[in-house]
Design a protein around this motif. Structure first.
Motif: not given
Length: 391
Positions: A20-42
């Protein structure tokens, strides 16, 4: 044309959502908030990464095949820690290491079922469990939960047939976040033991349970290993998602059957991953306690922010571990809502349609938020965006 095993199930939900993210641009003042996957990103903590690097250079066995059921040192340590966590006695030969907890589930189902057998699974279910049951040719028998997302043992009893082989519980729950009360878990164990089926308890998120002390007493029951199949993951506790290390605790007779599956699929779990899990268990208890405190604080932040959503008609169904599970207030189905949230609100979450059977209307009203990677500021932004929605 004959349907294949994989065409019997749906596409991987997390991968579908990423598309669903393909082709979607997110402005610097409203970046994507990704709460889709239950996995550490660090990545793992630096000390563990250094230990992994050292092992890769100095431990020749880390690059070779190992025992199918896992390295003895890790099995022994995990058995000891299970015993300490649940105030029970568990031996190393009752423990096996797998290539992630999903493989632990797949191996278990393969070892206890045949074509067209049945497994009872509370809804909403963890989608990878449902996918594997479909692929294995096993019928998923849906067990609806109550308003608190808790399953009823009496309702489960009514679903048991001569083809039922197991009941599956996930606690703390994915996707619902709910921590199943100890008496409820025990009631399911007693039911399974009484009728001669297995109880599979997936405790991938046990390290982030808010309760102190053993979350249940199943390991203390006589002959527990003839009924209980306990699943665990090192991925969340030590941020080892890419190393794929999980575990099963059950009877030695069943592990002998599970060994056949593991040998044909992966031969052995990742050696470096096993060494990393062992090092983490032996050296990172204080660090892990801090990680748990942080997750519990983020859970508390959600409770504090909740009125901003409930005032707009949202309803919290479950909260715990990595998850907040909501009923949304809009007159559109959750799968459409989730896709529109990407360009219109800069939010990626998963709809209830990914966790529920098609004949359950509730799936259209529910969404899962995997909040573990958001700090308090990030949660504030998420709730602000959700509260501003109007569809």
């Amino acid at each position: 044309m004959t349907q294949s095993r994989t065409t019997a199930t749906f596409a991987p939900p997390v991968m579908e959502a990423r598309r669903w993210l393909e082709g979607v641009a997110f402005p610097d003042d409203r970046p994507l908030i990704n709460v889709s996957q239950a996995a550490p990103v660090d990545p793992p903590p630096l000390a563990l990464r250094k230990a992994i690097a050292s092992l890769a250079v100095t431990e020749d066995s880390a690059h070779l095949y190992g025992p199918v059921l896992g390295n003895p040192a890790l099995r022994t340590e995990l058995a000891h820690q299970i015993g300490s966590h649940y105030d029970a006695q568990v031996s190393s030969d009752q423990v096996a290491i797998t290539s992630g907890c999903n493989q632990a589930f797949a191996a278990t189902i393969t070892a206890i079922t045949d074509q067209d057998d049945e497994v009872i699974v509370p809804t909403p279910w963890y989608f990878n469990h449902k996918m594997w049951l479909d692929i294995a040719g096993v019928r998923t028998v849906d067990l609806p939960t109550d308003d608190a997302l808790l399953p009823d043992p009496d309702a489960a009893r009514a679903l048991i047939t001569d083809k039922t082989r197991a009941i599956v519980l996930v606690t703390p729950n994915n996707p619902g976040g709910v921590e199943y009360p100890a008496p409820l878990v025990r009631a399911f164990f007693d039911l399974a033991q009484e009728v001669g089926i297995r109880l599979i308890v997936d405790e991938t998120y046990r390290d982030f349970d808010s309760r102190s002390g053993p979350p249940h007493d199943l390991f203390a029951q006589p002959d527990w290993d003839q009924t209980l199949i306990h699943l665990y993951s090192f991925s969340k506790a030590y941020r080892l998602t890419g190393h794929r290390v999980g575990a099963i605790a059950t009877g030695t007779d069943l592990l002998s059957e599970i060994e056949k599956f593991l040998d044909t699929v992966a031969i052995c779990p990742s050696q470096i991953g096993q060494h990393a899990a062992l090092w983490g268990m032996q050296n990172l208890s204080q660090w892990l306690a801090g990680e748990r405190d942080e997750i519990l604080d983020r859970r508390a932040a959600i409770a504090e922010l909740l009125p901003s959503l409930t005032d707009k008609g949202w309803r919290l169904l479950g909260l715990g571990a990595y998850f907040a599970y909501f009923e949304h207030p809009f007159d559109i189905p959750s799968d459409e809502l989730a896709q529109r949230l990407v360009p219109e609100a800069g939010i990626l979450l998963l709809p209830g349609t990914m966790f529920m059977p098609e004949n359950d209307a509730a799936r259209k009203r529910q969404v899962r938020i995997a909040f573990a990677n958001l700090d308090r500021a990030g949660l504030g932004q998420l709730f602000e965006r959700l509260a501003a929605l109007s569809f």
